[in-house]
Design a protein around this motif. Structure first.
Motif, PDB file in Angstrom:
ATOM      1  N   ASN A 143      -4.959  -1.236   5.322  1.00  0.00           N
ATOM      2  CA  ASN A 143      -5.573  -0.047   5.912  1.00  0.00           C
ATOM      3  C   ASN A 143      -6.756  -0.515   6.749  1.00  0.00           C
TER       4      ASN A 143
ATOM      5  N   SER B  87       3.654   0.576   2.572  1.00  0.00           N
ATOM      6  CA  SER B  87       3.223  -0.043   3.817  1.00  0.00           C
ATOM      7  C   SER B  87       2.847  -1.482   3.505  1.00  0.00           C
ATOM      8  N   ASN B  88       3.138  -2.357   4.445  1.00  0.00           N
ATOM      9  CA  ASN B  88       2.832  -3.773   4.246  1.00  0.00           C
ATOM     10  C   ASN B  88       1.492  -4.177   4.811  1.00  0.00           C
TER      11      ASN B  88
ATOM     12  N   ARG C 194       5.414   6.315   0.660  1.00  0.00           N
ATOM     13  CA  ARG C 194       6.108   5.188   1.274  1.00  0.00           C
ATOM     14  C   ARG C 194       5.263   3.951   1.041  1.00  0.00           C
TER      15      ARG C 194
ATOM     16  N   ARG D 106       0.844  -1.192   0.000  1.00  0.00           N
ATOM     17  CA  ARG D 106       0.000   0.000   0.000  1.00  0.00           C
ATOM     18  C   ARG D 106       0.876   1.237   0.000  1.00  0.00           C
TER      19      ARG D 106
ATOM     20  N   THR E  34       1.417   4.977   1.048  1.00  0.00           N
ATOM     21  CA  THR E  34       0.889   5.722   2.185  1.00  0.00           C
ATOM     22  C   THR E  34       0.299   7.071   1.791  1.00  0.00           C
TER      23      THR E  34
END
Length: 118
Positions: A112, A108-109, A106, A14, A16
């Motif tokens: 959300n 993200s792993n 950035r 994802r 950010t």
């Protein structure tokens, strides 16, 4: 390390922020560090940003039927998602580093909180 979605090493990443930025879109479609990712998809006759994927970037061959099955499993792909191999994450990060810091998303792993996960 993002959770694997398949035994083939497919992960859901994802962005950010700045997911809709034209500069970010250009990185995914043009950056040399992602050439192998793009080739994997186009050589299989698939698209990186198909109209039915809600803006998600697909760095693994993925069909509309697979997308529907993915959604039925409880995943929601949106414009800030990247479906890739776990081994692609470093190349994606290298490509994004070419953007100015203030415009750089950035990776993200984690999912959300607004997105379903199985």
């Amino acid at each position: 390390e993002p959770p694997l979605l398949s035994c083939d090493g497919v992960v859901l990443l994802r962005l950010t922020r700045m997911a809709r930025s034209p500069d970010v879109a250009a990185i995914f479609l043009e950056h040399p560090a992602l050439a192998d990712c793009r080739s994997r998809v186009t050589n299989a006759g698939c698209e990186i940003t198909p109209s039915w994927a809600c803006g998600a970037r697909l760095f693994v061959p993925f069909t509309e039927q697979q997308f529907s099955e993915f959604e039925q499993e409880g995943f929601e792909l949106l414009d800030h998602h990247i479906l890739a191999l776990s081994s692609d994450q470093e190349s994606i990060e290298v490509a994004l580093r070419d953007l100015p810091r203030k415009c750089r998303p950035r990776l993200s792993n984690g999912p959300n909180t607004n997105e379903a996960s199985p």
